[in-house]
Structure formats: structure tokens, C-alpha cells
Design an enzyme around this catalytic site. Sequence first.
Site, PDB file in Angstrom:
ATOM      1  N   LYS A  37      31.388  44.190  44.720  1.00 26.23           N
ATOM      2  CA  LYS A  37      31.935  44.892  43.627  1.00 26.23           C
ATOM      3  C   LYS A  37      31.096  44.761  42.314  1.00 26.23           C
ATOM      4  O   LYS A  37      30.321  46.332  41.586  1.00 26.23           O
ATOM      5  CB  LYS A  37      33.437  44.993  43.124  1.00 26.23           C
ATOM      6  N   THR A  38      30.462  44.073  41.310  1.00 26.83           N
ATOM      7  CA  THR A  38      29.294  43.999  41.071  1.00 26.83           C
ATOM      8  C   THR A  38      28.256  44.432  40.554  1.00 26.83           C
ATOM      9  O   THR A  38      28.098  44.850  40.129  1.00 26.83           O
ATOM     10  CB  THR A  38      29.355  42.321  39.946  1.00 26.83           C
ATOM     11  N   ASP A 228      35.972  47.300  34.939  1.00 27.55           N
ATOM     12  CA  ASP A 228      36.412  45.945  36.675  1.00 27.55           C
ATOM     13  C   ASP A 228      37.879  45.898  36.224  1.00 27.55           C
ATOM     14  O   ASP A 228      38.786  45.833  35.509  1.00 27.55           O
ATOM     15  CB  ASP A 228      35.599  45.311  36.168  1.00 27.55           C
ATOM     16  N   GLU A 229      37.920  45.137  37.484  1.00 31.71           N
ATOM     17  CA  GLU A 229      39.735  44.190  37.841  1.00 31.71           C
ATOM     18  C   GLU A 229      40.826  45.320  37.360  1.00 31.71           C
ATOM     19  O   GLU A 229      41.323  45.095  36.976  1.00 31.71           O
ATOM     20  CB  GLU A 229      40.137  43.153  37.186  1.00 31.71           C
ATOM     21  N   GLN A 259      44.733  40.870  45.012  1.00 36.57           N
ATOM     22  CA  GLN A 259      44.774  40.813  43.795  1.00 36.57           C
ATOM     23  C   GLN A 259      45.186  40.539  42.407  1.00 36.57           C
ATOM     24  O   GLN A 259      44.139  40.068  41.582  1.00 36.57           O
ATOM     25  CB  GLN A 259      43.141  40.014  43.780  1.00 36.57           C
ATOM     26  N   ARG A 626      37.817  32.634  47.791  1.00 34.08           N
ATOM     27  CA  ARG A 626      37.270  31.909  46.739  1.00 34.08           C
ATOM     28  C   ARG A 626      36.085  31.150  47.603  1.00 34.08           C
ATOM     29  O   ARG A 626      35.117  31.210  47.209  1.00 34.08           O
ATOM     30  CB  ARG A 626      37.076  30.911  45.737  1.00 34.08           C
TER      31      ARG A 626
END
Length: 765
Positions: A37-38, A228-229, A259, A626
Site C-alpha cells: 500500500k505504501t 492512509d490507514e 487492522q 508483522r
Amino acid sequence: MSQMVTDLLTGLNEQQQRAVTTTEGPVLVVAGPGSGKTRVLTHRIAWLIQQMNVHPSQILAVTFTNKAAREMRDRIEKLIGVDATDGLVMGTFHSLGVRILRQNPGRVAEQLQLQPNFVIYDDGDQMELAKTAVKNANLDPKQITPRRMLSRISAAKSVLQTPTDVATEAQSYDDEIVARVYTEYEKLLRAANAVDFDDLLGLPIRLFDQDPGTLARYQQQFRYILVDEYQDTNRVQYVMVSALAEMYGNLFVVGDPDQSIYGWRQADIRNILDFKNDYPSANEIHLEQNYRSTGRIVQAADRVIRDNKDRIDRKMTTVNDDGEMIQLRELADQQHEAQWIVSEIRRIVSAHKVLPEQIAVMYRTTAQSRVLEEAFRTSEFRYQIVGGVRFYERREVRDIMAVLRVLYNPADTVSLLRVIDNLPIGKGFGPAAFETATKWATEQRRPLLDALLTQVPSIANQETGPLPHFSGAGLKGAARIGTAFAILREKKNELTLAEIFDQIVEVMEVRKMFETGTEEDLQRWANVQELRTDLERYDLVPSAEALPAYLEQVALISDADTIKDDNIGSVTLITLHSAKGLEYPAVFIAGAEEGLLPIYRAVEAEAFDESAMEEERRLFYVGITRAQKLLYITYAQSRMTHGQYRAGTISRFIEPIPAESMRRVTREAHRTSAKPREYGRTEPGSFTSRVQQPWGNAPVPKKVLPVIPDFQEGNVVFHPKFGEGTVTSVTARRDNDKEVTVAFKKAEYGTKRLMASLANMDIIS
């Protein structure tokens, strides 16, 4: 297709390319963990600038940490060059709020009664203010705890409720108490010309409501908005983004409902779940290809999260190989757990060639870090704790920062009180003197600092009104503090921040705080010196701009921003909440037990509200995802809680993980050297019965004879009291028992001879 277009799309999969090039209208990108996504965000911004000829100043990109913003900007600059990004507005919601308030000083002063040199109060400052607010409301702080009041006030601000709103909608006596404290809290904030973190979001919205022209200017400027997020936005952030995007409608949000883990901060998962309802014409793009983790880890995470109902369904896949089995390990208690984790890290550093800095130990609560830190402290491994006491929160650092904040904002009473109470310069200025100063400042409607400055002869001679009537030690103390601040105020616009620091150390008599020469004092003085080094970064910034810029930068730092990029050789100890957005080749998730993960309050609330349990499941999902290559999950048979050991029950979140992906090692299997049992849905009845069994009410087990481990010379063992040690000799005794001589690592225990049947020791290796 031009070379630049090819470069910007090269290496992106089909869905990523679609997300980059769908530039007009609302877009929702549901991005699973490790799905790039980044990369999509950075390439999209580069695409807008290079291919769509959008000026960078017309682009607003909102991230959830300063660290993420820096990394994204660096990536964009590498794609299209530094000059091409000049004017790009990128940062957190809070930094955007500060930007809006700072850029409109006249409007903010007129509409919000906030002066341009306002300061941002951190958690500690807010707590001091809440304590005072409780007292001012004539309430007992022992019964009406300031921490709970702060939480209620924050919740009210997160939905844009004023003290009047809370009072009007009060349905209980407790609600009325909150309204009273909230009212006093806001009075104190305004009197100190200060804002809290919630104000950085709420005040810009109030400004937009009261001054539509200001909103229109920002709507006109930000033609393209990226967030974002998005799953972690609260109501105020949702309103802010919606308002700014209203003119052009080009709102691009990236997130993953699976998330969403900040409900306790008032994050509202409905913002992302209802995006298509808010914007019916929105394009919805799913990024389902995981590039981070092995097949077993991806499969485990996918199975775990499917038990949640509030989500957008999609299936994560990966092109990576299956990788190592996930390890589930049962330990005796938290000390045994910590020692085993250190021992296993020692093994994988050797066997898998994993570097210490590529390893993270994650846990649900900060209290778990204490035992883990003890284990690492006696090991050969360096470590960093994320989410503990941050550098800027250390007492001695906060003391110096308080002086800087009063220099910038003389109305900052909380910081001035810290200077008086903690620095040597305040000695002798007691409660009576403070009461005199406060009374005078209130009557004259002036900052408290002015009461002290009036005792400086050169300033007192210029006063035309009445002066405060100090006497004795209070008079000397007021003159001493006032003179120190007068000197600093005179020089602050001529010196760099590092030079101002030197002046503070001198006039505030800071060195007297560290005269004992103890190890603790030497460390605290080293922290003060480190602050000077930090201030040197602003040596090239004009003096008038340096102080507000530095104070703002410090105020907006989050836990994630404290992670050191040059943390070579150190294992990271981190809470699961702080770990979101990070990745490590090897991850340990400690404390996978009912009441801990999921946390007690979620278990208790589950009967009437599933949302808390779903958030706990998402938190576990975040921890799993993670990990890139190695994943360990540990739980304890018993754990010390509130001074008492309580029997542990394995977390319900383990059950969905496929048996073929995970190897479980119990203490019994380890003691008898049996082949480790794999654990999953196929183990009949065991999981459900254990989860439903309340702690402390477990059935009394049948008495069984102890199983004696096969101790051998050279074994590394763990003892519940003495910790880790090495077996130096083993002697046979009757009834198949053995006398084991162990050299323990902790010097105070030394070497001990123990009977194997009674020692309750485990073989680590």
C-alpha cells in the site's frame, strides 16, 4: 508509453496499477498486510505530479505517523526528484490541524480565542490540568479520578461535543460530573493559551464552521486528497477529510478493516466499512497479494480474521513459499516465558542467521515488558523498548522543555509550575508565594509569569498598576525566578536553541540537580546533554522560527517515531498496538492467553457487545502479519497478576490456525522428550472446554507422579525462582531420582544442588 510512465508502473501488479492510475473521483483501496500500500500511495502521488501535471501544493497526503510521512516523502523524491515535490503537503492529521491553526492566526484568535503562540499539551500536561479541573469543580480527586475524566473528555471531543453538549445530554450523575470537569478543563486550557491533541482535530472543524471562507480556501487548494490507514480515523478526522474533499471529490483512502485496532482512541471502523455508502460512485480496489510473509503465516492470519463479522471480505494470497512452521510454545510462567524467548532468539541468531535487529518481541500490555526486559538485561543481547518512557517524557528532559515552553508562551502555567517545583531556581517559592502570585494574576488578568517578572527591578519600575505583595523567602524566590526568565527572554531571539539551552542550564542552576554524582544522576545529566544535541539540529533555523518549530515537532512525536532506524544489534520489545505498520523477519507474540489476548474487558463485554472481542482478534491478526519468515506464539500455564499467580488458558484466537501450519510444544511434551504435538481444529474438544472454563475455577487434576526430565551435563535449564542456569553434574539417587548441580547465571544464586523430582526445572536446550 513513455519511459517515465513505464518506470512508475513497473513492478506493480494489476490491482496496484489500477489504484495508481484511477485518479478522478472517490477511491477505496482495501489493502491487506504486506500488499504494497505504501508503494501504491507513493507511486500515485508521483503519477499525479508527473503524468497529470498536478502541482504538489494541490495534493494533501495524510499519514498516521510522522515516520510514515518521512518514509513516503523520501520514496517520492527518489521517484521524481526533490524539486518536483516542493509544496507537497504531507503529514499526520494532528500536524495538518496545527498547520491550519498556525496559518490563520487572525481568524483563530477571533473565532477560537486562541493566540498564535499557543502550545500543545502532552499527556502529562493534560493530566496536571485535569487534576486542577477536578479540584476547581469542588470534587475529590480520590473519588473522581483525573485519568478517567480525561478519557471521557477525549471521547466527547472525538465526536465534537462541547462541555455544554455533554451537560445537556447528561443521563446520569456521572455524566453531570464529567460536564463540570470538562468545563473547568477547557477554562484552564484557554487561560494557558494551550490545546490538547483532540483540539488539534476539533478546533479546525470549529474554524471551518464559523468561517466558511477559510474552509473554501483549503478546499480550493487540495484538489487531490489521499488518506492512509483510513480504518483508524475517528469521527472528527472523517468530518475533516469529507469537508476538505467536498469541492473536487477526489478522495483516495487506503486501509484495511481487519487492522482497525484503535477503538479505545475512538477510531470508528464504520468510516471505512461505510465508504461506499458515503460515496456510491467510488471505485473499490482490493490489494490481496501479500509480499511480506511466508505461506503458513499468511494462511494462519487469514483463518484467524475470518471469525470477525465487521470486515470487507477478501482472501490474502502470497507467492512466497510455505516457510517454517509457526511455533506455539507453552511455558510455566512469565519468567520462564521470557527466558525461553531469549534462549530461542539465541538459537535462531545462530541457526537461521537472523540478526538481533530483525527480531521483535510483541505483547498486549506494557506491563508484560518488565519481565522481558529483565531477561534481556541479563543476556548478551541489546534491546530497545518501544512504547515505554520516551526520551521527551523523562523527568529531567521535561524540566528543561518546560522552560522553553514558557519562553514561547508566557501563559503556560503548567510548564511554569513545573519549573518552580522541579528546578533549583524555584527553591523557596512555596505555596503562600504561589497563592499571592495566582491571586494577583487573576485580578490583573495577566499570565502568572508576569507576577514574578514584576520583582525584577528594571521591569518593576515600568509597572503602573499594583504589584503582588510577596514577603520573606517568597519575595526572594519570585525575584530569582523572574530575573532568570527576564535574562532568557532578552536573549532568546539572538541565540540558537542550543545556546538558549546553555543559558537555561546557567540561570536556572540546573547542574545542582545532579551534584550527588550517583549513577542515576550521571544518566539523567547525560539525558539533559542529549537534549542539547537534539536542539543543535535547529542551529540553521532563524531564532524566531526555531523555538515554535521544535516545540511542535516534539509535541507530535508518537511511539512509532521513537523506533531507531540505526538500531543495529538490538532486539525490539514492542506492544502490539505500536507494531502496526512494521515488519520483522522474526516475531515473538508473548502472552497468548485468555484475559490477556484477548484482554479481560473484551471477554467480559462479549456477551452484549462483540466489537471489543473483534478488535482484540484484529490486534492478534496485526501481530501475526508483522512476521516475514519466523513466527513464535507463547503462553504461560500461570501468570502473576496483581500479586497472585493465576492459571492460564490458551487464547481462543489460536484455534482457527490450521494444524498443518503450526507446531505446538507443551511443557509435558517437553519434559518427557516426546514428539511435539501439533495443535489445531482437529484436537477434539480440548480448545472449547478450556476457553469456556473461567480462570481460577479449573477442575482439580488427578494426582500424578512427577515426570523427571532427563537432565544431562551441559543442559541449559530454567528454574522458576533462580532463573536460567547450566547443569554442571548429574548424580543418580534412589527411586530413579537424580541430584542435579546447576550453575545459575544470576550471581546471587550461584551454584546449587537440586533434586530433579522437586526442582520443577525445564530443559531449555
